[in-house]
Design an enzyme around this catalytic site. Sequence first.
Site, PDB file in Angstrom:
ATOM      1  N   ASP A 170       0.772  -1.241   0.000  1.00 55.46           N
ATOM      2  CA  ASP A 170       0.000   0.000   0.000  1.00 55.46           C
ATOM      3  C   ASP A 170       0.805   1.294   0.000  1.00 55.46           C
ATOM      4  O   ASP A 170       0.597   2.160  -0.843  1.00 55.46           O
ATOM      5  CB  ASP A 170      -0.940   0.013   1.215  1.00 55.46           C
ATOM      6  CG  ASP A 170      -1.925  -1.141   1.197  1.00 55.46           C
ATOM      7  OD1 ASP A 170      -1.771  -2.054   0.370  1.00 55.46           O
ATOM      8  OD2 ASP A 170      -2.845  -1.141   2.020  1.00 55.46           O
ATOM      9  N   GLU A 402       1.308  -8.736  11.955  1.00 55.07           N
ATOM     10  CA  GLU A 402       1.105  -8.404  10.540  1.00 55.07           C
ATOM     11  C   GLU A 402       2.434  -8.284   9.802  1.00 55.07           C
ATOM     12  O   GLU A 402       2.586  -8.769   8.682  1.00 55.07           O
ATOM     13  CB  GLU A 402       0.317  -7.095  10.453  1.00 55.07           C
ATOM     14  CG  GLU A 402      -0.150  -6.715   9.070  1.00 55.07           C
ATOM     15  CD  GLU A 402      -1.025  -5.465   9.090  1.00 55.07           C
ATOM     16  OE1 GLU A 402      -1.488  -5.068   8.007  1.00 55.07           O
ATOM     17  OE2 GLU A 402      -1.248  -4.881  10.178  1.00 55.07           O
TER      18      GLU A 402
END
Length: 437
Positions: A170, A402
């Site tokens: 991202d 994550e």
Amino acid sequence: MKESLVKQAIEVLENNHQDGGFTIPAQGLYPFQWKWDSGFIAIGYAHYDMGKAMQELASLLNAQWGNGFIPHIVFHYDSDTYFPGPDFHRSQLHPLASKKLRSTGLVQPPVLGFVLEKLYEVSNRNPTVLGFIDDQIDKVYENHVYFYENRDINNEGLVYIYHNWESGTDNSPMWDDIWPTMNPPEYEFERKDTTHVDPSQRPTKREYDHYLYIIEIAKQYNYDDAKIAQHSPFLVLDPLFNAMLLRSNEALIKLYGLLKRGEGKAQYLKEKHALGVQGMNTKLYHESSGAYLHFDLRSNTLLPYISSSSFAPLYAGVPSGERAQQLIQTLKEKFGGEDKYLCASFDPTHEKFNPKKYWRGPVWINMNWIIYQGLKRYGFEDLATRVKNESIELVAKHSFYEYFDCRKVNPDGDSNAYGGNNFSWTASLLIDFLNED
């Protein structure tokens, strides 16, 4: 240790599994179904609950649009813990959008072809799994056709992304050269992600203004791909995205052969695949960098940054043996020091590298899994083993986060694990790594 880690990983997946038959990436932070997350999640399920693995993929494919498009987020229900949600994305603007499920008008890396293949392998070629593949494979094929017919604007076997979220990486520094070409307004909105994790580890408010602006342009044209290709300020050929498409081409061709049908579909994919391999090697490979780079279709130039995405083409068999050796040399020199875990998401030798901030430097287990598969494919067994073992070590030391700091010694003295904890694809792919033997 293996049994304990697998048990913990299963607990993460089971806790993130939803009544609707899909799995969220993490509680609170990511409350919906993400496309490439679900693909990787299905791989973990396949090792202990094939029914859930198949259900995961079926629930995602149930949101497919009439033109073959598979969205990057499926909004199965409302949630106030995530922005931007369905009311912002307004997928219904496209005439062929799903009438059953709301979604975004964005995509993510097309992993589903090789995920179907992986499920069949893990099942020891179970006929029931092959029957499931028979039921779903044409939907995945139509997704590939969507890409080649709508996003290969130069007919070179390479498909574009029109938003950084479509890359899966991202807020990579990759996009830093594109943002100055845009001047989005200052949007008024309430961030949700920064209420769950440290804001310093997330994209900035001004970065989000750019993200929303691109979506507003796409909405202005009702998510029409041809008009997006004309008007979006962000139009990029991504080596990770295209490598996942090519690897999934290979898998679909193989699976159609096993099913003894779809000869025309397989031939179409073979032709596009050959074109894509050639395109990646002629347009995306940069000799002096020794890596595959992103190509900005707006400036008609390669973006001069090396990332974990640069090595994804190994998994798709794109480079020659000689070029693969060059890639490995780059990987070792820039990413592989003894003081670092492989493989940082961005070049650790670059001034833009940030070991804590999302896709600007941390290690991601899904990228490690992709790189591991590519290293094995080319016979770099020692390096592959290192990537696998270091991935397991990171999770064993720091839990199912994550993303992770690539520095083995963290001078800041804080945790080496960031983002959301109990993250589904971290758990899922750890299960696959631990079952590799």
